[in-house]
Each structure stands twice: as C-alpha cells, then as structure tokens.
Design a protein around this motif. Structure first.
Motif, mmCIF file in Angstrom:
data_model
loop_
_atom_site.group_PDB
_atom_site.id
_atom_site.type_symbol
_atom_site.label_atom_id
_atom_site.label_comp_id
_atom_site.label_asym_id
_atom_site.label_seq_id
_atom_site.Cartn_x
_atom_site.Cartn_y
_atom_site.Cartn_z
ATOM 1 N N PHE A 43 -25.041 46.166 18.770
ATOM 2 C CA PHE A 43 -24.306 44.905 18.899
ATOM 3 C C PHE A 43 -23.828 44.422 17.523
ATOM 4 N N GLN A 45 -23.048 46.186 14.896
ATOM 5 C CA GLN A 45 -21.899 46.987 14.450
ATOM 6 C C GLN A 45 -20.602 46.482 15.076
ATOM 7 N N ASN A 46 -20.693 45.986 16.305
ATOM 8 C CA ASN A 46 -19.496 45.491 16.988
ATOM 9 C C ASN A 46 -19.038 44.129 16.486
ATOM 10 N N ILE A 47 -19.956 43.324 15.921
ATOM 11 C CA ILE A 47 -19.578 41.956 15.552
ATOM 12 C C ILE A 47 -19.540 41.717 14.051
ATOM 13 N N TYR A 52 -18.289 34.873 15.772
ATOM 14 C CA TYR A 52 -18.838 35.008 17.118
ATOM 15 C C TYR A 52 -19.656 33.770 17.455
#
Length: 151
Positions: A43, A45-47, A52
């Motif tokens: 997670f 790595q995605n954000i 966010y």
C-alpha cells in the motif's frame, strides 16, 4: 515521513487486524508480522509521494487484509454441460460501495464468533488467581529483603 507508516498508525492497524479471527485461523502467528509488513509495504508503494486520506487508506488496507484472509472457494468439479445451458447470461459484478458497512458486518460476525466464558471457567480462573496471590505472598515472606549497600 508518511503518517501511513508511522508507528502510531501501524499500531492502530495491527491492533485492528488482530481482532479479526480469520487472521488467527488462516495465518500462523509466526508469519503474521511478515504478512502485515508486506501488505503495508504494498500500500505504501502505491501512495508514497502522493496525497491521501489516512482514514480511507486505513479502511482500504484493513478491507484488503480481510479479503486476503477469506478462504477461496474450491473449484467445483467439471460436469458435462447440458446442451441448453445459458452461457451468455450477463453477470452483475459491482465494486464495494460501502466499506464502513462491510467492516461493521465483519465486526458483528466476529462478536458472534466469540464464545463467552462459562461461570465454571470464571470460578476456576478466580481460584487460580487466588492461589497465585497466596504463592507470591509466601515467596515474599521466604525471601529476605535485601538492603542497598552504600559506600
């Protein structure tokens, strides 16, 4: 540092997922930390380097964790298909719209799965606690108090 991977947030997520019985049924205790770190890493790595909503990201993380814990249905044995089978029927597959409701349902199910202690078990625990307290008191009497040595 990202608030998502802060100690406080990781503790919050860890304590939350520890309350889900599926975790303890599906993943051995010695593997739980690695599983947890792997999902948080994925997670993160995605954000990373993006903005966010931490609360929503936490909900998504817990939702993903729960979905990975659910047993996958075994494929049914292949049977001969009947000539008049309907293969072209449309299937409605929609995204989860209300993660809060899903989490509430999961928590309610968890509460139903928890078996309360029976009165006999509580009485036995109380006897054991009392015995331990008596043992501690006896040990305190048997072990002489040590005095600090001062120079």
């Amino acid at each position: 540092m990202s608030t998502y991977v802060s100690v406080e947030n990781q503790t919050l997520l860890w304590n939350t997922i520890q309350k889900v019985q599926l975790l303890h049924e599906q993943i051995p205790e010695y593997q739980q930390k690695d599983w947890f770190k792997q999902i948080l890493g994925m997670f993160y790595q995605n954000i990373k380097n993006t903005s966010y909503d931490l609360r929503q990201l936490n909900k998504d993380t817990i939702g993903y964790m729960i979905s990975t814990l659910k047993p996958k249905p075994e494929p049914e044995p292949q049977m001969e298909t009947k000539p008049n089978s309907k293969f072209g029927e449309p299937i409605s597959d929609t995204a989860i719209e209300n993660m809060d409701e899903l989490l509430k349902q999961q928590m309610k199910q968890r509460e139903l799965d928890v078996v309360p202690f029976q009165p006999s078990e509580i009485a036995e625990m109380r006897r054991a606690i009392k015995q331990l307290q008596e043992d501690v008191a006896l040990l305190k009497k048997l072990i002489p108090e040590t005095k600090e040595v001062t120079e």
